[in-house]
Design an enzyme around this catalytic site. Structure first.
Site, PDB file in Angstrom:
ATOM      1  N   GLU A  53       0.790  -1.225   0.000  1.00  0.00           N
ATOM      2  CA  GLU A  53       0.000   0.000   0.000  1.00  0.00           C
ATOM      3  C   GLU A  53       0.828   1.284   0.000  1.00  0.00           C
ATOM      4  O   GLU A  53       0.447   2.273  -0.623  1.00  0.00           O
ATOM      5  CB  GLU A  53      -0.941   0.014   1.228  1.00  0.00           C
ATOM      6  CG  GLU A  53      -2.079  -0.971   1.154  1.00  0.00           C
ATOM      7  CD  GLU A  53      -3.161  -0.533   0.178  1.00  0.00           C
ATOM      8  OE1 GLU A  53      -3.112   0.595  -0.322  1.00  0.00           O
ATOM      9  OE2 GLU A  53      -4.070  -1.351  -0.100  1.00  0.00           O
TER      10      GLU A  53
ATOM     11  N   SER B 156     -31.496 -13.942  55.584  1.00  0.00           N
ATOM     12  CA  SER B 156     -30.674 -14.119  56.785  1.00  0.00           C
ATOM     13  C   SER B 156     -29.178 -13.964  56.535  1.00  0.00           C
ATOM     14  O   SER B 156     -28.371 -14.269  57.419  1.00  0.00           O
ATOM     15  CB  SER B 156     -30.929 -15.517  57.374  1.00  0.00           C
ATOM     16  OG  SER B 156     -32.276 -15.658  57.764  1.00  0.00           O
TER      17      SER B 156
END
Length: 726
Positions: free
Chosen positions: A81, A340
């Site tokens: 590129e 609890s």
């Protein structure tokens, strides 16, 4: 033209160009580098993907740097590129001249002459394919080179390049097409991904494999010509077909990922502390669990590593893809009644305040605390109980007896110092039995303190985030160690023997109205917290934390490796022989006033006297007044029948169904009623398919097929599954 005019033009032209460039630059600032905002990747601790989120346009992008990409891909990219990338200043004039010549010769664009910088400019600021558009692109490229280094510009390209569909960036493409990270790409895979951004819609290998292979080979040919491949490599590579590995990425810890995305909306990548393998196995476990849960029910579970305070696994719902179970509601962070599960910290604070030792005499009898009258789950009372027994059996009155003495305000203030905030309007005694709101993650954080010398630490879920706030000590090492021992002394529910044996301190909880079922366990290295229930808060009658959440919690412990750290008993914790009813050490009690003896875990040999029901210490050696009255009414004489050398007997709450066994088959044509019996003679609660029944019998005409029978007493249950036929 005179020499003077020529010089003036020669000098003014560059100045004009510079001024024009400044004006353009001022009026055209760089757009955001990621126009749609960041796409976020959430990974486990080993960088494997948990979940990915697209940007505002739905584009998926896994942010990487050049160091995280295969070097061969970078070499191929630059060679194919922009081989002069590190030499030019955003624009390669020779490439532009070549592209212009091709355009003039052929009358159309053959190659754009764009550098990588120019391609980045087009990606962040798209332009028309005209001369004016190209000039705009060139200006943007120069602007990029002015502001950013070459490494940064290359990074932008690696993350913005299009690869087809909603995939951008080399990392997302590598995972999408080859199911691997970009540093793992082969030469052929790298070559294909080099050329794909040129025309991603036409070169996509999943749609046009023949075209993709041809373009890949074109790149390989260029690399061969540039001496990046030798002859043998080139001729071998071009013969390979395009091998794709496209598979759907499993969603792991999806609700945690969603939370992190919302909390860090501008981050590209978030690496968590989640153990990928553990999370995957936990997801499978929860999926199996969903198959035995009733309609609309879900489950959640979180696992902490105690030494590091890291979250190692996080499952916010039973099955993220099951909408019928409100799967998108994160029950790890949902505020619910804890039942609890806060009781152990009432006992631990009482130990620190010198109110009790592990075998202090407490009263499980009917009591009225200024209008608040707590009851046990089974509606019965046990009378005199030790602190350890009361905690293990989750008796309600003894817990309120202690909380009344500590005061709810003081209890909550201690928790709040460590960032543990409960949700209710005003501090009151009901908090001890679940009359408040909290989160599963908060409970896990709190229980971790039992294996951490009483310290509550901020939890870590991101590897690169260090919590600035330090841990806060809410319990002493002594009380946390004793509480751990009291909770770990109880046996686990009947289950398969685990592959890794470990000591686990555990507690369950069931909220009022049977809406939430909890179990939290702590070993030396891990904390596991589980929740089961319906996210819409509708009740699940017949269920208990002990029968639903506890088995899930222990199954999660089975997924964990052996513990490594040691929990050392503090030197000031000693075993002391104490006497009932006074609660004092044997050495301080006359023999004729020691009705029963107990080995107690004490802090600094302190043996506080027994309390009455409202928390005041008794001043004599006899039974607390209200407890004595209750014993007289029940005609129970604990003193005359108990040996001085044995501990006071406590009620036996073990239970087993004796009238039937799992797997048995019954036929309505042969039998109409089946009587139910258990090993416990009285006080048994019976359930059919988790619905309570009033009589201990099954009317077979009302049931068909697989039928679950449960017998429970004081949160302990036995369950059998039978089959009923016509």
């Amino acid at each position: 033209m005179t020499l003077k005019k020529t010089l003036l033009i020669a000098l003014s032209t560059p100045l004009f160009m510079v001024m024009t460039a400044i004006v353009w630059h001022t009026s055209n600032p760089l757009p955001p580098m990621y126009p749609g905002g960041p796409a976020t990747l959430i990974t486990a601790s080993n960088n494997k993907t948990l979940r990915s989120f697209g940007d505002k346009q739905g584009v998926h992008r896994y942010h990487v740097t050049p160091k995280e990409v295969n070097p061969f891909y970078l070499q191929a990219l630059l060679h194919y590129e922009d081989r002069w990338f590190y030499q030019h200043y955003g624009v390669n004039p020779f490439s532009l001249l070549r592209a212009a010549g091709q355009w003039i010769k052929h009358g159309r664009v053959i190659s754009g002459g764009s550098t990588i910088t120019m391609q980045v400019a087009r990606l962040i600021d798209p332009h028309s394919r005209t001369v004016g558009g190209k000039l705009h692109q060139i200006a943007r490229a120069i602007q990029l080179e002015w502001y950013f280094s070459k490494e940064e510009i290359l990074t932008f390209y690696l993350n913005l390049a299009p690869f087809g569909g909603n995939v951008e960036g080399i990392a997302a493409a590598s995972h999408r097409y080859f199911a691997k990270a970009p540093h793992q790409l082969t030469k052929n895979e790298a070559a294909l991904l080099v050329v794909l951004p040129q025309k991603p819609s036409r070169y996509r290998p999943d749609r046009y494999p023949t075209k993709a292979k041809a373009m890949r080979n074109k790149v390989l040919s260029r690399l061969y010509q540039g001496a990046l491949l030798n002859s043998a490599q080139y001729h071998l590579l071009i013969k390979e077909r395009v091998n794709l590995h496209i598979g759907k990425q499993p969603l792991l810890a999806p609700l945690l990922a969603r939370y992190l995305k919302q909390r860090y909306p501008n981050r590209h990548k978030l690496q968590t502390t989640i153990d990928y393998s553990l999370q995957k196995r936990l997801s499978t476990l929860l999926h199996r669990t969903s198959q035995r849960l009733p309609h609309k029910a879900s489950a959640a579970l979180v696992i902490l590593h105690n030494p590091s305070a890291q979250i190692r696994a996080y499952q916010g719902s039973v099955n993220f893809l099951d909408a019928s179970r409100f799967a998108h509601v994160d029950m790890v962070r949902a505020t619910r009644s804890p039942g609890s599960t806060l009781k152990p910290f009432i006992y631990a604070q009482a130990l620190d305040l010198g109110l009790i030792h592990s075998k202090s005499l407490l009263s499980d009898i009917p009591a009225d605390f200024d209008g608040y009258k707590p009851q046990n789950l089974n509606g019965t009372f046990s009378g005199p109980v030790s602190a350890q027994h009361a905690l293990q059996k989750s008796l309600n009155v003894p817990a309120i007896q202690l909380l009344n003495r500590i005061t709810p305000m003081r209890f909550e203030h201690t928790l709040a110092q460590a960032g543990i905030h409960l949700t209710h309007k005003q501090a009151n005694l009901s908090v001890g039995l679940g009359g408040t709101g909290t989160q599963l993650l908060t409970l896990a954080k709190l229980y971790r303190s039992l294996a951490s010398d009483g310290h509550v630490a901020p939890l870590n879920v991101l590897k690169d985030t260090v919590n600035s706030s330090a841990s806060v000590q809410i319990l002493s090492p002594q009380s946390s160690w004793i509480t751990f021992k009291m909770l770990s002394a109880q046996s686990a529910p009947d289950r398969v023997v685990p592959s890794v044996r470990r000591q686990i301190a555990w507690k369950t909880g069931t909220s009022y109205g049977y809406r939430d079922f909890w179990a939290v366990g702590v070993s030396r290295d891990y904390t596991v917290a589980a929740w089961v229930g319906r996210p819409d808060a509708s009740p699940m009658l017949g269920y208990l934390g002990a029968t639903q959440a506890a088995p899930l919690m222990f199954d999660a412990f089975d997924l964990l490796p052996p513990d490594q750290q040691l929990l050392t008993k503090p030197a000031s914790v000693t075993n002391t022989l104490i006497c009932w009813p006074s609660g004092l050490a044997l050495e301080h009690i006359p023999n004729n006033q020691c009705e029963s003896q107990h080995q107690a875990l004490t802090i600094n040999h302190m043996t506080p006297p027994s309390m009455d029901i409202y928390g005041d210490f008794t001043t004599n050696m006899s039974w607390p007044e209200k407890l004595a009255h209750w014993l007289n009414r029940k005609q129970i004489n604990y003193g005359s029948t108990t040996s001085h050398n044995t501990a006071l007997s406590v009620p036996d709450y073990s239970i087993a169904i004796t009238s039937l066994r799992s797997g048995q088959h019954y036929y309505r044509s042969q039998l109409s009623t089946l009587t139910l019996t258990s090993s416990h003679p009285t006080q048994v609660n019976w359930f059919i398919n988790h619905e309570p029944i009033t009589k201990p019998q099954i009317e077979l005409s009302q049931y068909l097929g697989e039928t679950t029978v449960s017998a429970c007493i004081n949160a302990h249950c036995d369950q059998q599954t039978i089959y009923i036929h016509p």
